[in-house]
Design an enzyme around this catalytic site. Structure first.
Site, PDB file in Angstrom:
ATOM      1  N   THR A   1      -4.936  10.580  -0.777  1.00 22.07           N
ATOM      2  CA  THR A   1      -6.311  10.393  -0.328  1.00 22.07           C
ATOM      3  C   THR A   1      -6.684  11.404   0.757  1.00 22.07           C
ATOM      4  O   THR A   1      -5.828  12.049   1.358  1.00 22.07           O
ATOM      5  CB  THR A   1      -6.521   8.976   0.244  1.00 22.07           C
ATOM      6  OG1 THR A   1      -5.657   8.801   1.382  1.00 22.07           O
ATOM      7  CG2 THR A   1      -6.243   7.921  -0.799  1.00 22.07           C
TER       8      THR A   1
ATOM      9  N   HIS B   1       0.781  -1.232   0.000  1.00 25.96           N
ATOM     10  CA  HIS B   1       0.000   0.000   0.000  1.00 25.96           C
ATOM     11  C   HIS B   1       0.818   1.289   0.000  1.00 25.96           C
ATOM     12  O   HIS B   1       0.319   2.340  -0.413  1.00 25.96           O
ATOM     13  CB  HIS B   1      -0.936   0.005   1.228  1.00 25.96           C
ATOM     14  CG  HIS B   1      -2.193   0.790   1.014  1.00 25.96           C
ATOM     15  ND1 HIS B   1      -2.257   1.908   0.221  1.00 25.96           N
ATOM     16  CD2 HIS B   1      -3.453   0.601   1.491  1.00 25.96           C
ATOM     17  CE1 HIS B   1      -3.492   2.382   0.223  1.00 25.96           C
ATOM     18  NE2 HIS B   1      -4.233   1.608   0.972  1.00 25.96           N
TER      19      HIS B   1
ATOM     20  N   TYR C   1     -15.046   5.976   7.971  1.00 28.48           N
ATOM     21  CA  TYR C   1     -13.995   6.412   7.039  1.00 28.48           C
ATOM     22  C   TYR C   1     -14.399   6.012   5.629  1.00 28.48           C
ATOM     23  O   TYR C   1     -14.643   4.843   5.360  1.00 28.48           O
ATOM     24  CB  TYR C   1     -12.680   5.733   7.424  1.00 28.48           C
ATOM     25  CG  TYR C   1     -11.454   6.113   6.627  1.00 28.48           C
ATOM     26  CD1 TYR C   1     -10.421   6.824   7.226  1.00 28.48           C
ATOM     27  CD2 TYR C   1     -11.298   5.741   5.299  1.00 28.48           C
ATOM     28  CE1 TYR C   1      -9.268   7.157   6.522  1.00 28.48           C
ATOM     29  CE2 TYR C   1     -10.157   6.074   4.588  1.00 28.48           C
ATOM     30  CZ  TYR C   1      -9.147   6.775   5.200  1.00 28.48           C
ATOM     31  OH  TYR C   1      -8.018   7.116   4.502  1.00 28.48           O
TER      32      TYR C   1
END
Length: 777
Positions: free
Chosen positions: A602, A473, A589
């Site tokens: 993001t 990630h 979230y």
């Protein structure tokens, strides 16, 4: 093997008469072609650097400026207003050039300077235009004159076909929001989650922070924003990802899955051949910048493409304090794992990419290889699945030299990692729903040692031909990997294809060197550490509960007819589902992108709002449909506004995160920031949008439906929910939680999501005056 060919390229012996030098023409030819390919890539990079450096102008526009300048000179009209004469007076070569030559050279220098000025002006104008975001907040169908003019200007400046990175220097920088606005939005977001007394206490903390420490931290943050390309991204990458010391498997890495209904071939080697080829074709497009820049759907507005740079030839290297990302410019091989053995598979021969059939042939050699793993080799990958500090220490002690270093280098420098899995996965057999759940878990963590979780991404090819992808990630977010995976699936199925026997197409050059088995020297002490890491990873994997289900009742087609955003509709359904599942609301979230800005990643949309809670409570209380519909529309509009604020740099959480990092650098404590950063996200959600609709013809080929992907739960007592809106009539959901929490269950929550979606749609029935019947879970 390629190394062996090069090793014997030069052979010599010493004789009484002198040196006897022998050359291998075949090896020298291989070296020549490989070097030629490298030089072609360098020249291509230089060419692309020039093209994107002058965008939105073109290099040929210099010639136009030069011709106009010379034409005005011959027409005895000085376009330069005397500058050409001044340049001519200061030319160092004035003695060796004729008067006419001096004039021509001065005119060309002036033309070049004028052209550079025009290029910079156009880039500045484009940057100003891309900094305008009011268009996003206008009502659909009621576009202002200003926005219409703005769209025309953007189209005009973007009329020349861009390369992948052409817009990078024209994208605006992420702005630092006013601290007062961030605090007000934060307080508004937590109001429905706190009692009146708790909210008053939080408001007091926020007021004290704004009056005292907040102003000081904001000043430092503004200084960073002036200096850095993006004031968030480097800290986000380092502190959220690379400094994490817990396992990245499940906790950080995420996954993508194959088609839901279709498996193009059941031959494992053939599916591997096409998949590897498609991935390498995508890499070629990235390297040559032939991919079109991603844009906001339905607009001409470009998104930042910086995350593509580290997609291939990249690995996350463990460290005791922080990990690092290592990226190499090129790699001509992939690393392959099969039955406990590691191989290096060369994918280029004589400077050309192997055909899919040739890669299938090479993969089949690995599948047929009868050798067994050396002691400790089979579970070596468990080191990447466990805690980071033990892996960092083991890497330093056992992989810093010798055969282990050479083999580890092969894995880390590979274009990507490939696992040839012995299991069969997919929606098959008598338990398709349960098999989908097991399929998701397999791609997420496998056996905890048969994936290399440090690689930028690992591809899994199952024995029955199904595929999957596991992505690290820190280097990029899911939309970037999803774009790659969409291209791979579509290219595999529709472009490369298979013959009637299920084999890849193309010819096989039989003289290809076989895949190279990697060698290891794994002492008992290292095997002991591998077992410790494996125990940690297995405990984590066994605790994950995954549930994947396609929702087929309706899709975005029916939702759009209601004039409601499909994403808002789904998010409000998730709020209703969570309330029914847990008996209350929680901090939620939802990931939103900030790629309208350079190096943007993001932002968080706090989907649990006063408006969404009001709607859920009204529906559960059995209020009249008319009132419920009104509250639903109000909640959807508010959610869309929150999403747009997050996209345009006015979000809450990244700003507060960076203020917290500054406070740590200054060595000061903030009770407000400490409390905010410690709040758990019990419901973490993300949409994976289909970005390349042109690749999939779901009207004529509805069976080629993507399953999307998912991730592990963020909180120990919460849910992770990923969803992909496929076509007009389907939404695929991926739900995860932990078995160790007695209050969560992924299948139960999946059922609540389905029920909530249907209940929201039923509000829009013709009988709008009938009260909603309160249902029991």
């Amino acid at each position: 093997m390629a190394e062996a060919h090069q090793a014997v390229a030069f052979q010599f012996t010493i004789t009484p008469e002198g040196f006897d030098l022998q050359l291998s023409r075949q090896a020298l030819n291989q070296i020549y072609i490989s070097g030629l390919r490298s030089w072609k890539k360098r020249i291509s990079r230089v060419k692309n650097g020039v093209l994107k450096g002058v965008y939105p102008a073109s290099p040929s526009s210099w010639l136009f400026v030069a011709v106009v300048t010379l034409a005005t000179l011959y027409a005895e009209s000085d376009l330069s207003m005397g500058l050409i004469s001044k340049i001519q007076d200061h030319l160092p070569l004035s003695v060796s050039l004729s008067a006419h030559g001096q004039t021509m050279l001065s005119a060309l220098l002036f033309s070049t300077l004028l052209w550079f000025s025009l290029v910079l002006t156009l880039r500045f104008c484009l940057k100003l235009l891309l900094s305008y975001h009011r268009w996003m907040f206008e009502t659909h169908g009621h576009i202002s004159t200003t926005t219409k003019l703005w769209v025309s200007m953007v189209k005009l400046l973007s009329s020349r076909k861009p390369l992948l990175y052409s817009y990078q220097s024209s994208l605006p920088h992420l702005p630092v929001p006013p601290i007062r606005d961030t605090l007000q939005r934060y307080l508004e977001s937590v109001r429905p989650l706190l009692s009146p007394a708790e909210f008053d206490g939080m408001k007091q903390l926020a007021d004290d922070f704004e009056k005292n420490l907040g102003t000081r931290l904001q000043t430092y943050l503004k200084l960073k924003a002036l200096w850095a390309t993006n004031y968030v991204s480097d800290w986000w990458e380092e502190y959220v990802y690379l400094r994490g010391r817990s396992p990245i498997m499940v906790n950080s890495n995420y996954y993508g899955m194959d088609f839901l209904y279709v498996t193009p071939t059941t031959k494992q080697a053939a599916r591997a051949g096409n998949t590897i080829t498609a991935l390498l074709l995508y890499r070629r497009k990235v390297n040559r910048e032939e991919l079109n820049p991603s844009r906001v759907p339905g607009t001409v507005i470009p998104l930042c493409a910086a995350q593509c740079e580290r997609m291939f030839n990249t690995t996350r290297t463990p460290g005791e304090v922080t990990d690092t990302l290592q990226h190499w410019q090129d790699s001509e091989f992939v690393a392959v794992y099969h039955r406990g053995r590691y191989f290096r598979l060369w994918v280029y021969s004589a400077g050309r990419l192997l055909s899919p059939r040739e890669i299938q042939h090479q993969i089949q050699k690995i599948l047929d290889d009868p050798t067994t793993p050396v002691p400790g080799e089979e579970k070596l990958g468990a080191l990447t699945a466990g805690n980071r500090v033990p892996w960092a220490r083991a890497r330093k002690q056992y992989f810093s030299s010798g055969v282990n270093k050479r083999s580890l280098d092969c894995i880390e420098k590979a274009a990507f990692f490939v696992t040839l899995d012995d299991e069969e996965e997919g929606m098959k057999g008598d338990d398709p729903a349960g098999n989908l759940d097991r399929y998701a878990k397999s791609v997420l963590h496998g056996k905890c040692y048969d994936r290399w979780f440090d690689k930028s991404f690992s591809v899994v090819i199952f024995r029955n031909g199904k595929t999957g992808l596991n992505a690290e990630h820190s280097w990029a977010d899911a939309p970037t990997v999803a774009h790659l995976w969409e291209f791979t699936l579509a290219t595999d199925a529709f472009q490369l294809g298979y013959d009637t026997d299920g084999n890849c197409r193309g010819e096989v050059q039989r003289s290809l060197p076989p895949p190279q088995r990697l060698s290891w020297d794994i002492p008992p002490e290292l095997q002991e550490q591998m077992n410790v890491s494996l125990d940690v990873a297995r405990a984590l994997a066994d605790d994950v509960d995954c549930h994947v289900f396609p929702f087929r009742e309706f899709g975005k087609g029916r939702i759009k007819k209601l004039k409601i955003s499909p994403d808002a509709f789904i998010q409000i359904s998730l709020q209703l589902a969570y309330y029914r599942d847990q008996g209350g609301f929680c901090l939620t979230y939802e990931a939103s992108m900030t790629r309208l800005f350079r190096e943007g990643r993001t932002e968080t949309v706090r989907s649990c709002s006063n408006e969404s809670c009001a709607f859920v409570l009204a529906l559960e209380a059995g209020e009249r449909r008319e009132q419920c519909v009104s509250l639903l529309r109000k909640a959807a509009e508010n959610h869309q506004n929150l999403y747009k604020l997050a996209m345009t740099g006015s979000g809450i959480d990244r700003h507060l995160f960076c203020l917290y990092v500054v406070s740590k650098y200054l060595g000061v404590e903030s009770p407000f920031l400490n409390k905010v950063l410690s709040e758990p996200w019990r419901l973490s959600t993300s949409q994976t949008p289909v970005q390349q609709l042109e690749l999939f013809d779901l009207i004529n080929h509805p069976e080629f439906v993507s399953l999307g992907g998912g991730f592990g739960p963020v909180a120990d007592d919460g849910y992770g929910v990923s969803y992909i809106i496929v076509g007009e009539n389907m939404i695929n959901f991926h739900v995860s939680c932990k078995n160790s929490c007695a209050h969560t269950n992924s299948r139960r929550f999946g059922s609540q999501i389905s029920r909530a979606l249907k209940d929201l749609m039923s509000l829009f029935s013709s009988d709008s005056e009938k009260p909603v019947e309160k249902q029991q879970p």
